[in-house]
Scaffold this motif. Structure first.
Motif, mmCIF file in Angstrom:
data_model
loop_
_atom_site.group_PDB
_atom_site.id
_atom_site.type_symbol
_atom_site.label_atom_id
_atom_site.label_comp_id
_atom_site.label_asym_id
_atom_site.label_seq_id
_atom_site.Cartn_x
_atom_site.Cartn_y
_atom_site.Cartn_z
ATOM 1 N N GLY A 110 10.197 -9.838 -2.806
ATOM 2 C CA GLY A 110 10.553 -9.691 -4.206
ATOM 3 C C GLY A 110 11.390 -10.884 -4.643
ATOM 4 O O GLY A 110 11.674 -11.776 -3.840
ATOM 5 N N PRO A 111 11.819 -10.914 -5.890
ATOM 6 C CA PRO A 111 12.513 -12.081 -6.430
ATOM 7 C C PRO A 111 13.854 -12.393 -5.769
ATOM 8 O O PRO A 111 14.309 -13.530 -5.809
ATOM 9 C CB PRO A 111 12.684 -11.763 -7.916
ATOM 10 C CG PRO A 111 12.480 -10.313 -8.035
ATOM 11 C CD PRO A 111 11.604 -9.891 -6.910
ATOM 12 N N ASP A 112 14.502 -11.418 -5.152
ATOM 13 C CA ASP A 112 15.755 -11.671 -4.446
ATOM 14 C C ASP A 112 15.554 -11.702 -2.935
ATOM 15 O O ASP A 112 16.500 -11.563 -2.172
ATOM 16 C CB ASP A 112 16.804 -10.610 -4.802
ATOM 17 C CG ASP A 112 17.443 -10.865 -6.146
ATOM 18 O OD1 ASP A 112 17.926 -11.995 -6.365
ATOM 19 O OD2 ASP A 112 17.443 -9.944 -6.984
ATOM 20 N N GLY A 113 14.302 -11.840 -2.485
ATOM 21 C CA GLY A 113 14.015 -11.880 -1.061
ATOM 22 C C GLY A 113 13.893 -10.497 -0.435
ATOM 23 O O GLY A 113 13.731 -10.388 0.779
ATOM 24 N N GLU A 114 13.950 -9.436 -1.247
ATOM 25 C CA GLU A 114 13.792 -8.097 -0.686
ATOM 26 C C GLU A 114 12.382 -7.956 -0.126
ATOM 27 O O GLU A 114 11.428 -8.497 -0.655
ATOM 28 C CB GLU A 114 14.094 -6.999 -1.719
ATOM 29 C CG GLU A 114 13.167 -6.909 -2.895
ATOM 30 C CD GLU A 114 13.555 -7.786 -4.072
ATOM 31 O OE1 GLU A 114 13.167 -7.431 -5.190
ATOM 32 O OE2 GLU A 114 14.219 -8.813 -3.895
ATOM 33 N N ARG A 115 12.282 -7.239 0.988
ATOM 34 C CA ARG A 115 11.002 -7.081 1.670
ATOM 35 C C ARG A 115 10.268 -5.886 1.063
ATOM 36 O O ARG A 115 10.798 -4.770 1.014
ATOM 37 C CB ARG A 115 11.235 -6.871 3.164
ATOM 38 C CG ARG A 115 10.029 -7.180 3.999
ATOM 39 C CD ARG A 115 10.427 -7.390 5.444
ATOM 40 N NE ARG A 115 10.830 -6.159 6.069
ATOM 41 C CZ ARG A 115 10.225 -5.653 7.147
ATOM 42 N NH1 ARG A 115 9.242 -6.287 7.719
ATOM 43 N NH2 ARG A 115 10.654 -4.528 7.662
ATOM 44 N N LEU A 116 9.055 -6.134 0.594
ATOM 45 C CA LEU A 116 8.215 -5.103 -0.012
ATOM 46 C C LEU A 116 6.924 -5.029 0.775
ATOM 47 O O LEU A 116 6.549 -5.981 1.471
ATOM 48 C CB LEU A 116 7.937 -5.446 -1.477
ATOM 49 C CG LEU A 116 9.195 -5.648 -2.339
ATOM 50 C CD1 LEU A 116 8.821 -6.189 -3.704
ATOM 51 C CD2 LEU A 116 9.972 -4.350 -2.466
ATOM 52 N N GLU A 117 6.227 -3.897 0.663
ATOM 53 C CA GLU A 117 5.007 -3.704 1.442
ATOM 54 C C GLU A 117 3.960 -2.986 0.604
ATOM 55 O O GLU A 117 4.287 -2.086 -0.158
ATOM 56 C CB GLU A 117 5.338 -2.854 2.677
ATOM 57 C CG GLU A 117 4.156 -2.514 3.550
ATOM 58 C CD GLU A 117 4.509 -1.544 4.673
ATOM 59 O OE1 GLU A 117 3.705 -1.440 5.604
ATOM 60 O OE2 GLU A 117 5.561 -0.887 4.606
ATOM 61 N N PHE A 118 2.708 -3.393 0.771
ATOM 62 C CA PHE A 118 1.560 -2.635 0.273
ATOM 63 C C PHE A 118 0.936 -1.926 1.465
ATOM 64 O O PHE A 118 0.795 -2.515 2.540
ATOM 65 C CB PHE A 118 0.516 -3.546 -0.362
ATOM 66 C CG PHE A 118 0.846 -4.019 -1.761
ATOM 67 C CD1 PHE A 118 1.647 -3.278 -2.610
ATOM 68 C CD2 PHE A 118 0.329 -5.206 -2.234
ATOM 69 C CE1 PHE A 118 1.931 -3.712 -3.898
ATOM 70 C CE2 PHE A 118 0.593 -5.649 -3.515
ATOM 71 C CZ PHE A 118 1.405 -4.893 -4.338
#
Length: 122
Positions: A110-118
């Motif tokens: 994400g924009p702040d480096g947060e880890r997201l997953e599909f």
């Protein structure tokens, strides 16, 4: 059993994060709150709620430790979603989706480096 009410993510810039979560991921704004120390924006991702938390500069110093590893979003067409991420120049944390335990998964930032997953069930 308790159900998840929301997942809170500390962000540096609510407007930048809100643009990402709404425009790129298709979330919608549910509720907002702001005072002199904090700005909260609750967004819907399907049936789930995510709380974007932006602390004002002075409040950041008093914030305790906390950590969210990632948020996973269920998708039905991984290839289309990966193409959309690439179109928006989102940083992918895997070169290609990975198949594991009957699911296709892909991590991205994400924009702040947060880890997201599909996650797509096969």
């Amino acid at each position: 059993m308790l159900s998840v009410a929301h997942i809170g993510i500390v962000v540096k810039d609510t407007d930048k994060s809100l643009d990402f979560y709404t425009r790129v991921l298709g979330c919608t704004v549910e509720e907002t709150y702001q005072d002199e120390r904090i700005r909260l924006t609750f967004i819907k991702a399907g049936q789930q709620t995510i709380e974007l938390i932006q602390y004002q500069e002075d409040a950041v110093k008093t914030r305790g430790a906390g950590n969210v590893d990632h948020i996973a979003f269920a998708v039905t067409d991984m290839e289309a979603e990966v193409a959309r991420l690439r179109q928006h120049k989102v940083t992918l944390l895997l070169d290609q989706p990975k198949v594991t335990n009957g699911k296709k998964i892909l991590f991205f930032a994400g924009p702040d480096g947060e880890r997201l997953e599909f996650v797509q069930k096969l």
